[in-house]
Enzyme design. Structure first.
Site, short mmCIF file in Angstrom:
data_model
loop_
_atom_site.label_atom_id
_atom_site.label_comp_id
_atom_site.label_asym_id
_atom_site.label_seq_id
_atom_site.Cartn_x
_atom_site.Cartn_y
_atom_site.Cartn_z
N LYS A 185 0.83 -1.21 0.00
CA LYS A 185 0.00 0.00 0.00
C LYS A 185 0.87 1.27 0.00
O LYS A 185 2.07 1.21 0.28
CB LYS A 185 -0.96 -0.03 1.20
CG LYS A 185 -1.94 -1.22 1.16
CD LYS A 185 -3.04 -1.04 0.14
CE LYS A 185 -3.84 -2.23 -0.30
NZ LYS A 185 -4.38 -3.19 0.60
C1 LIG Z 1 -5.47 -4.27 1.01
C2 LIG Z 1 -6.94 -4.16 1.06
C3 LIG Z 1 -7.69 -4.56 2.17
C4 LIG Z 1 -7.09 -5.29 3.32
O1 LIG Z 1 -6.05 -4.62 3.91
P1 LIG Z 1 -5.15 -5.38 5.01
O2 LIG Z 1 -4.46 -4.27 5.71
O3 LIG Z 1 -4.23 -6.28 4.26
O4 LIG Z 1 -6.09 -6.13 5.89
C5 LIG Z 1 -9.05 -4.33 2.17
N1 LIG Z 1 -9.66 -3.75 1.12
C6 LIG Z 1 -8.99 -3.38 0.02
C7 LIG Z 1 -9.72 -2.72 -1.09
C8 LIG Z 1 -7.61 -3.60 -0.05
O5 LIG Z 1 -6.94 -3.26 -1.15
#
Ligand SMILES: *Cc1c(COP(=O)(O)O)cnc(C)c1O
Length: 386
Positions: A185
């Protein structure tokens, strides 16, 4: 052609993150949630202008807790866009609720207010718009519909940071909003997340994120504090550890710099794809700032003799890493079987899925990397054009 493989989304860490983590370890006092977690919550809250913020160990945890605070349970329906990561829907199932999918806009892949409205029934309790690729959904209209029908809104802002609606950051609203600090991210702590939302609901969320305990460790171990606590509701183990917060504090300080660096690649891609006949890119609507978490290319398959998967193989052969965001959740076997859904039930999501490739994009990559990707894309299209 490149000699070295280009990773799809490497994290952009500097010596400052390393130093910050080492500092936490050298101090050796707080390893679970401590002062740096508090500081990250405070600084994140100030950055986006949130009413309140709670650091967690993932965005999925934040989504789950948000639905728990809204008391989603058996018989409740939650509306989720088909085009999202499965975590958005999984948490509905964890609560015992019913996932109701809705289709997205073909140009932005965002939940449309029309599809949301069509999916509403008397049992609808929550809607979860996803700010796909970091472009905010049409929250003004979605919030208005939700308010009228007494539906709670939980925004999946996993891709945001920094995203804006007008001059307001995503995360500044009165909806529960969830951020991800997963390794790929825009801002990362390896694993981690943040929940923002109304102050009056955040204390409940804080309790649920730490076993349901009425006092967290930070409060219980303060000098002169009493050890005793209650568990009014069984909670989860979702708090953020101090080492992760050490990383997050620096990533947040560097966020503007990281965004600028990401935008350099985005501008190179945008310029090329503007007039490229073999693929389209997603639209950016006026009045919104996208964090550009993903750079999604939608292939014009009618003009090519290969499909998306073969295109990915060709990119891999040219040492370009890619990904697909996402195989729509209603096509995942659990959801397809449980709710008897066919791929074509959500035709926009299905069509986008068949065409989509996420190209390499990260604050760590360079303009030259973007040029390499473009050269590879162009070469493949020339080879396989009809
Ligand atoms: C990455 C992601 C999540 C989950 O995030 P985590 O921190 O890995 O639990 C949820 N929704 C979307 C759209 C994502 O891209």
């Amino acid at each position: 052609m490149r000699t070295q493989f280009l990773p799809f989304s490497p994290p952009a860490l500097s010596d400052k993150e390393i130093e910050s983590v080492l500092e936490t370890l050298r101090e050796g006092i707080w390893l679970s949630s401590g002062p740096k977690v508090k500081k990250l919550e405070e600084e994140f809250k100030n950055y986006v202008g949130a009413p309140a913020a709670l650091a967690m160990n993932s965005c999925t945890a934040a989504l789950h807790v948000a639905l728990q605070v809204h008391n989603v349970g058996a018989g409740d329906e939650v509306i989720v866009p088909a085009m999202t990561f499965s975590a958005t829907a999984n948490v509905v199932e964890h609560c015992g609720g019913k996932t109701v999918f809705a289709d997205v806009d073909p140009e932005t892949l965002l939940l449309t207010p029309q599809a949301f409205e069509k999916a509403i029934t008397p049992k609808t309790k929550v809607v979860m718009p996803v700010h796909y690729a970091g472009h905010p959904a049409d929250m003004e209209v979605i919030n208005a519909i939700a308010r009228k029908k007494n539906i709670k809104v939980v925004e999946d802002a996993a891709h945001c940071m920094p995203s804006k609606i007008g001059d307001k950051y995503v995360g500044s609203s009165d909806n529960f909003t969830t951020f991800s600090f997963y390794a790929t991210k825009n801002m990362t702590t390896g694993e981690g997340g943040m929940l923002t939302g109304p102050a009056e609901l955040m204390e409940q969320a804080r309790m649920l994120a730490l076993h349901g305990m009425s006092k967290d460790a930070w409060e219980r171990f303060k000098p002169g504090a009493k050890w005793e606590y209650d568990v009014p509701r069984p909670g989860f183990k979702y708090n953020m550890p101090e080492i992760m917060a050490s990383l997050g504090l620096i990533q947040l300080q560097r966020l503007n710099e990281l965004y600028e660096s990401r935008m350099k690649m985005v501008r190179v891609y945008d310029k090329f794809f503007k007039n490229f006949p073999y693929a389209k890119i997603l639209a950016t609507r006026p009045g919104f700032q996208s964090s550009h978490h993903l750079y999604v290319m939608l292939l014009e398959l009618e003009k090519l003799s290969i499909d998306r998967n073969k295109f990915i193989e060709e990119l891999t052969a040219r040492k370009i890493g890619t990904s697909v965001h996402y195989k729509p959740v209603h096509m995942m076997s659990y959801y397809a079987n449980k709710y008897k859904l066919k791929p074509e039930n959500y035709p926009v999501s299905l069509d986008a899925f068949n065409r989509m490739i996420s190209l390499p994009l990260s604050s760590k990559l360079t303009v030259q990397d973007a040029e390499d990707v473009i050269a590879a894309v162009e070469e493949i299209c020339q080879k396989y054009k009809k």
